[in-house]
Design a protein around this motif. Structure first.
Motif, PDB file in Angstrom:
ATOM      1  N   VAL A  84       0.861  -1.188   0.000  1.00  0.00           N
ATOM      2  CA  VAL A  84       0.000   0.000   0.000  1.00  0.00           C
ATOM      3  C   VAL A  84       0.895   1.235   0.000  1.00  0.00           C
ATOM      4  CG1 VAL A  84      -1.711   1.343   1.277  1.00  0.00           C
ATOM      5  CG2 VAL A  84      -1.868  -1.167   1.227  1.00  0.00           C
ATOM      6  N   GLN A  85       0.719   2.077  -0.990  1.00  0.00           N
ATOM      7  CA  GLN A  85       1.433   3.350  -0.976  1.00  0.00           C
ATOM      8  C   GLN A  85       0.609   4.338  -0.173  1.00  0.00           C
ATOM      9  OE1 GLN A  85       4.607   4.325  -2.328  1.00  0.00           O
ATOM     10  NE2 GLN A  85       4.051   5.899  -0.819  1.00  0.00           N
ATOM     11  N   VAL A  86       1.167   4.795   0.941  1.00  0.00           N
ATOM     12  CA  VAL A  86       0.447   5.771   1.760  1.00  0.00           C
ATOM     13  C   VAL A  86       0.845   7.187   1.352  1.00  0.00           C
ATOM     14  CG1 VAL A  86      -0.045   4.372   3.769  1.00  0.00           C
ATOM     15  CG2 VAL A  86       2.182   5.453   3.547  1.00  0.00           C
ATOM     16  N   VAL A  87      -0.017   8.141   1.721  1.00  0.00           N
ATOM     17  CA  VAL A  87       0.227   9.525   1.306  1.00  0.00           C
ATOM     18  C   VAL A  87       1.140  10.253   2.294  1.00  0.00           C
ATOM     19  CG1 VAL A  87      -1.877   9.784  -0.040  1.00  0.00           C
ATOM     20  CG2 VAL A  87      -1.943  10.212   2.400  1.00  0.00           C
ATOM     21  N   MET A 147      -7.904   2.752   3.673  1.00  0.00           N
ATOM     22  CA  MET A 147      -7.436   3.469   4.857  1.00  0.00           C
ATOM     23  C   MET A 147      -6.559   2.508   5.637  1.00  0.00           C
ATOM     24  SD  MET A 147      -8.868   6.428   4.466  1.00  0.00           S
ATOM     25  CE  MET A 147      -8.499   7.201   6.039  1.00  0.00           C
ATOM     26  N   VAL A 148      -5.362   2.963   6.011  1.00  0.00           N
ATOM     27  CA  VAL A 148      -4.444   2.075   6.725  1.00  0.00           C
ATOM     28  C   VAL A 148      -3.883   2.763   7.961  1.00  0.00           C
ATOM     29  CG1 VAL A 148      -3.765   0.690   4.737  1.00  0.00           C
ATOM     30  CG2 VAL A 148      -2.544   2.820   5.231  1.00  0.00           C
ATOM     31  N   PRO A 149      -3.581   1.970   9.013  1.00  0.00           N
ATOM     32  CA  PRO A 149      -2.941   2.562  10.179  1.00  0.00           C
ATOM     33  C   PRO A 149      -1.474   2.848   9.903  1.00  0.00           C
ATOM     34  CG  PRO A 149      -3.406   0.224  10.535  1.00  0.00           C
ATOM     35  CD  PRO A 149      -3.871   0.542   9.162  1.00  0.00           C
ATOM     36  N   VAL A 150      -1.042   4.067  10.241  1.00  0.00           N
ATOM     37  CA  VAL A 150       0.368   4.437  10.120  1.00  0.00           C
ATOM     38  C   VAL A 150       0.735   5.114  11.436  1.00  0.00           C
ATOM     39  CG1 VAL A 150       2.093   5.685   8.794  1.00  0.00           C
ATOM     40  CG2 VAL A 150       0.008   4.886   7.674  1.00  0.00           C
ATOM     41  N   GLY A 151       1.627   4.508  12.173  1.00  0.00           N
ATOM     42  CA  GLY A 151       1.878   5.030  13.506  1.00  0.00           C
ATOM     43  C   GLY A 151       0.577   4.931  14.286  1.00  0.00           C
ATOM     44  N   ARG A 152       0.152   6.038  14.904  1.00  0.00           N
ATOM     45  CA  ARG A 152      -1.137   5.948  15.588  1.00  0.00           C
ATOM     46  C   ARG A 152      -2.238   6.678  14.833  1.00  0.00           C
ATOM     47  NH1 ARG A 152      -0.554   6.536  20.938  1.00  0.00           N
ATOM     48  NH2 ARG A 152       1.350   5.346  20.634  1.00  0.00           N
ATOM     49  N   ARG A 153      -1.969   6.935  13.557  1.00  0.00           N
ATOM     50  CA  ARG A 153      -3.002   7.579  12.732  1.00  0.00           C
ATOM     51  C   ARG A 153      -3.534   6.602  11.707  1.00  0.00           C
ATOM     52  NH1 ARG A 153      -0.244  12.380   9.941  1.00  0.00           N
ATOM     53  NH2 ARG A 153       1.532  10.965   9.951  1.00  0.00           N
ATOM     54  N   LEU A 186      -4.473   6.679   7.680  1.00  0.00           N
ATOM     55  CA  LEU A 186      -4.289   7.527   6.508  1.00  0.00           C
ATOM     56  C   LEU A 186      -4.761   6.831   5.239  1.00  0.00           C
ATOM     57  CD1 LEU A 186      -0.664   8.816   7.161  1.00  0.00           C
ATOM     58  CD2 LEU A 186      -2.786  10.116   7.392  1.00  0.00           C
ATOM     59  N   PRO A 187      -5.101   7.628   4.221  1.00  0.00           N
ATOM     60  CA  PRO A 187      -5.441   7.012   2.937  1.00  0.00           C
ATOM     61  C   PRO A 187      -4.195   6.472   2.249  1.00  0.00           C
ATOM     62  CG  PRO A 187      -6.068   9.370   3.011  1.00  0.00           C
ATOM     63  CD  PRO A 187      -5.193   9.091   4.194  1.00  0.00           C
ATOM     64  N   GLY A 188      -4.411   5.444   1.480  1.00  0.00           N
ATOM     65  CA  GLY A 188      -3.334   4.878   0.681  1.00  0.00           C
ATOM     66  C   GLY A 188      -3.947   4.160  -0.500  1.00  0.00           C
ATOM     67  N   VAL A 189      -3.080   3.656  -1.366  1.00  0.00           N
ATOM     68  CA  VAL A 189      -3.572   2.966  -2.553  1.00  0.00           C
ATOM     69  C   VAL A 189      -2.861   1.623  -2.663  1.00  0.00           C
ATOM     70  CG1 VAL A 189      -3.613   3.021  -5.078  1.00  0.00           C
ATOM     71  CG2 VAL A 189      -4.129   5.102  -3.769  1.00  0.00           C
ATOM     72  N   VAL A 190      -3.631   0.565  -2.886  1.00  0.00           N
ATOM     73  CA  VAL A 190      -3.041  -0.752  -3.088  1.00  0.00           C
ATOM     74  C   VAL A 190      -2.145  -0.668  -4.320  1.00  0.00           C
ATOM     75  CG1 VAL A 190      -3.497  -3.188  -3.553  1.00  0.00           C
ATOM     76  CG2 VAL A 190      -5.036  -1.868  -2.052  1.00  0.00           C
ATOM     77  N   TRP A 191      -0.873  -1.016  -4.123  1.00  0.00           N
ATOM     78  CA  TRP A 191       0.095  -0.811  -5.191  1.00  0.00           C
ATOM     79  C   TRP A 191       0.439  -2.113  -5.900  1.00  0.00           C
ATOM     80  CZ3 TRP A 191      -0.040   4.039  -6.159  1.00  0.00           C
ATOM     81  CH2 TRP A 191       0.855   4.590  -7.100  1.00  0.00           C
ATOM     82  N   ASP A 192       1.024  -1.969  -7.077  1.00  0.00           N
ATOM     83  CA  ASP A 192       1.390  -3.137  -7.873  1.00  0.00           C
ATOM     84  C   ASP A 192       2.602  -3.828  -7.254  1.00  0.00           C
ATOM     85  OD1 ASP A 192      -0.160  -2.417 -10.680  1.00  0.00           O
ATOM     86  OD2 ASP A 192       0.522  -0.656  -9.562  1.00  0.00           O
TER      87      ASP A 192
END
Length: 741
Positions: free
Chosen positions: A10-13, A42-48, A50-56
């Motif tokens: 997942v590429q997060v923003v 939406m994925v957990p990053v640290g304690r937040r 964030l939006p992300g995109v399933v990547w190739d």
DNA sequence: AGCACGCCGACT
DNA sequence: GTCGGCGTGCTC
């Protein structure tokens, strides 16, 4: 034995180079749910979260399982298409930016990703037309008609917005809902920009326009990539020509994107579009309301925005089927973004068009040198629109040599308008026509100094003079926005009445114009007088209604507006842009002055342009006078080729900045020591960046210059990876730097 | 980009 | 003795 849980990338923003790995989400049945590349999550990053995109690509099995977190949710929005994912990767690679930063530009609307729980929205009801017959029966009052008009143009109004826009009370909206003429809904994905009316008749095209339009139309129908330069002087009708191409894209069922410089996204352009297509396009620029941003993003993604017009960031939107890109005023420097991700929207647009398999049109009266070199090498094709539509010839350009025709002093201080220019203005006003004075410098005076001690008022955060703005009785820094009251006494020596303004800004020209022509109606047009669309429109209307006959303006007057009664343009300081050692100084000056000159003249009256210059022999001035754009480009091309400068060589600027000057110099010295040796490339520096101090940070600059066949990105990557910057020092690479500021 | 962890000055 | 300043570093 338990199977390993499934992972995906997942590429997060975040400003992160590559995708992170996550566990696929678990469904109610306990099994993991498979996801496709491109799906927005939406994925957990640290304690937040964030939006992300399933990547190739496959997840890295070496990342320990206990580090992995589970995807929180999957958004309803359409997945980002492979075309856009590849584009994001390409831009990140080219600009040396983290992939996550580039992705963030494409997902620029966090709210767009949330599942819709929004307000009740109204649109024209699906069977409103069939109810049309009932119009005789139902009383279609004028209040009701206004609401219908508003809602016909675009859907997605809240009750309050709709009533306000139509200028009626909300009970009218309620009444229409009851009648079934409009309907309410909750789903943002249903928001749509209405399809342009494809049978609306455009203006009669000249044979030249028709030929160019036909060429573009067949390219759009061919559904394959090609780059076409639409080359025609101001008034040759480029817009009408590319409108035909837009219509062709719509007939193909594909979307069209029009990129405009921020400054040209005027209501005049939108009015022309509405006239031609009957509806407004979707707009994309920095000051959309969050609600409209969300709706627009979703509409673009689901193919419900047939035409998008916007500033450079519109290039990153998730088009569902892009069939045509237009870059209007393609030579404009504002297409280059110079913060965050440093990219040139015109050049990236060519890349995106290639990925979409669609044609791209670069339109300009003064194409960039890069663009013309690409035409000559055959990479781009060119369509020429000769002459001015409507018959007016190009204006006569005359040079006023300021060394001989020195502006006289006025009672109030120095003057800036030569005898020749004053005479021409008088003549024009007496003939009942409009004149314009152009000076690309805001404020009253660019420099204030103390007569007693020689102190110059400087910005505390930047290497720049403070500019006096007399209208606000303040000093401003045009680089960081610092502002201070105009002091009574010199801040250095304390002398009273000793501060004097030096040099002219537009406000000072207004003062002189009022003094010399007390009977004229003088108006000022600068970016800081046009703070809202309404203020801008009012000013443009006043000029078009001839309430103003002497206009003073900065470069905003050069873009996008048409003033039919303007017959004289005076350029107060034609040499202004030539200083500063900027690579593109001559080119930009030529383009700007050419464009300003093009404001003069109309069908019945040939325009007249007077350029005040101290260097009339300069190629820019000579070719402007001769009206020979191609000769200018030839001379400029020679100069650049000799220096192996773009577009004949490549550049990347490495800007190193930090709050501590000695630490900065230390680190730069280290970088300088590790400069690698290359065939066909060299690295210059460190030099103090042109604004050595900007926003309180010290700056140094290296310049990578390479042959056209060598990519400076690779050199930068290798060189900079050898030395890790201390945390307070920031290193950014600006590939293909545009301005050197 | 946030957000927490970390190590040095003024407070009840 | 702690509360908190923002410098530093990580986020699957």
């Amino acid at each position: 034995m338990n199977k390993q849980p499934l992972r995906c990338r997942v590429q997060v923003v975040l400003p992160i180079e590559k995708p992170y790995d996550y566990l696929l989400p678990y469904g109610t049945d306990g099994a993991q749910i498979a996801l496709e590349p491109g799906q927005v999550v939406m994925v957990p990053v640290g304690r937040r979260v964030l939006p992300g995109v399933v990547w190739d690509g496959d997840a890295d099995e070496n990342v320990p399982l206990k580090k992995l977190k589970e995807i929180v949710s999957v958004s309803e929005v359409p997945p980002l298409r492979e075309e856009l994912r590849k584009f994001v990767e390409w831009v990140a690679n080219y600009t040396l930016s983290p992939q996550g930063s580039v992705l963030k530009m494409a997902l620029s609307v966090p709210q767009a990703l949330e599942d819709q729980v929004g307000q009740k929205l109204y649109r024209l009801s699906g069977d409103a037309l069939s109810k049309e017959g009932e119009r005789e029966k139902t009383r279609l009052t004028s209040a009701r008609q206004k609401v219908i008009d508003v809602v016909t143009n675009s859907g997605g109004w809240t009750s309050a917005d709709l009533a306000r826009e139509a200028g009626v009370s909300s009970s009218v909206v309620k009444g229409l809902e009851k009648l079934g003429m409009i309907e309410s809904y909750f789903e943002a994905p249903d928001f749509f920009f209405p399809a342009p009316v494809s049978d609306a008749v455009g203006p009669e095209l000249s044979p030249d326009q028709k030929a160019a339009a036909d060429d573009l139309v067949s390219r759009v129908q061919g559904r394959s990539f090609s780059t076409v330069v639409l080359d025609g002087v101001t008034g040759s009708g480029k817009t009408e020509v590319y409108f035909e191409a837009i219509e062709a894209a719509l007939r193909e069922g594909r979307q069209a994107l029009v990129l405009l410089p921020e400054i040209a996204l005027s209501s005049q352009w939108l009015d022309r579009f509405k006239q031609r297509f009957g509806v407004a396009p979707a707009e994309w620029h920095s000051d959309l309301t969050p609600a409209l941003r969300r709706k627009t993003w979703r509409a673009v993604a689901s193919g419900k925005a047939p035409v998008v017009v916007g500033a450079r960031s519109a290039l990153m939107l998730p088009y569902s089927d892009l069939g045509l890109i237009i870059v209007d005023e393609e030579h404009e420097g504002s297409f280059k973004q110079e913060d965050g991700v440093y990219y040139h929207a015109r050049d990236m647009a060519v890349v995106r068009a290639k990925g979409c398999g669609c044609p791209i049109v670069l339109a300009s009266a003064t194409p960039a040198l890069e663009t013309m070199v690409n035409v000559q090498s055959g990479r781009y094709e060119r369509l020429i629109l000769p002459g001015r539509h409507g018959g007016a010839g190009m204006p006569d350009v005359e040079l006023i040599d300021l060394r001989f025709d020195k502006p006289e002093r006025l009672q109030s201080g120095p003057g800036w308008l030569s005898q020749a220019l004053r005479g021409a203005i008088r003549q024009t006003l007496e003939a009942g026509e409009q004149a314009m004075l152009f000076l690309n410098r805001r404020g009253y005076a660019p420099l204030t100094l103390c007569r007693t001690c020689g102190h110059r008022l400087q910005c505390p955060h930047c290497t720049a003079w403070l500019v006096e703005h007399r209208r606000f009785r303040r000093l401003q820094c045009h680089h960081c926005g610092f502002s201070a009251a105009l002091p009574e006494t010199c801040p250095s020596c304390g002398a009273e009445d000793s501060l004097v303004p030096c040099g002219p800004g537009v406000e000072r020209i207004v003062e002189e114009a009022k003094l010399l022509f007390p009977e004229a109606n003088v108006a000022l047009m600068a970016s800081d007088t046009m703070t809202s669309p309404a203020a801008t429109k009012e000013m443009v209307d006043r000029i078009q209604n001839r309430e103003v006959n002497l206009l003073v303006g900065t470069q905003v007057v050069a873009k996008g507006y048409h003033f039919p009664y303007l017959t004289l343009v005076g350029v107060v300081d034609a040499d202004l842009g030539l200083f500063g050692g900027d690579l593109r100084a001559a080119e930009r000056t030529f383009q700007l002055l050419h464009q300003v000159a093009g404001r003069a003249g109309r069908a019945e009256h040939k325009g007249r342009v007077l350029l005040q210059t101290s260097d009339p022999k300069h190629p820019v001035m000579q070719t402007l006078k001769e009206g020979d754009r191609d000769k200018f480009l030839e001379i400029e091309a020679e100069t650049r080729a000799r220096g192996n400068l773009p577009p004949f060589g490549r550049l990347a600027a490495v800007i190193v900045s930090g709050p501590d000057e000695s630490e900065l110099d230390n680190f730069c010295a280290g970088l300088a020591r590790s400069i690698p040796q290359f065939d066909g490339a060299q690295i210059l520096g460190p030099a103090p960046a042109p604004l050595a101090l900007l926003r309180g940070k010290f700056r140094r600059r290296f310049l990578i210059m390479s042959k056209k066949t060598i990519a400076p990105q690779g050199i930068a990557r290798n060189w900079l990876s050898q030395l890790k910057a201390p945390s307070r020092i920031k290193v950014v690479v600006d590939v293909d730097p545009y301005s050197f500021l």
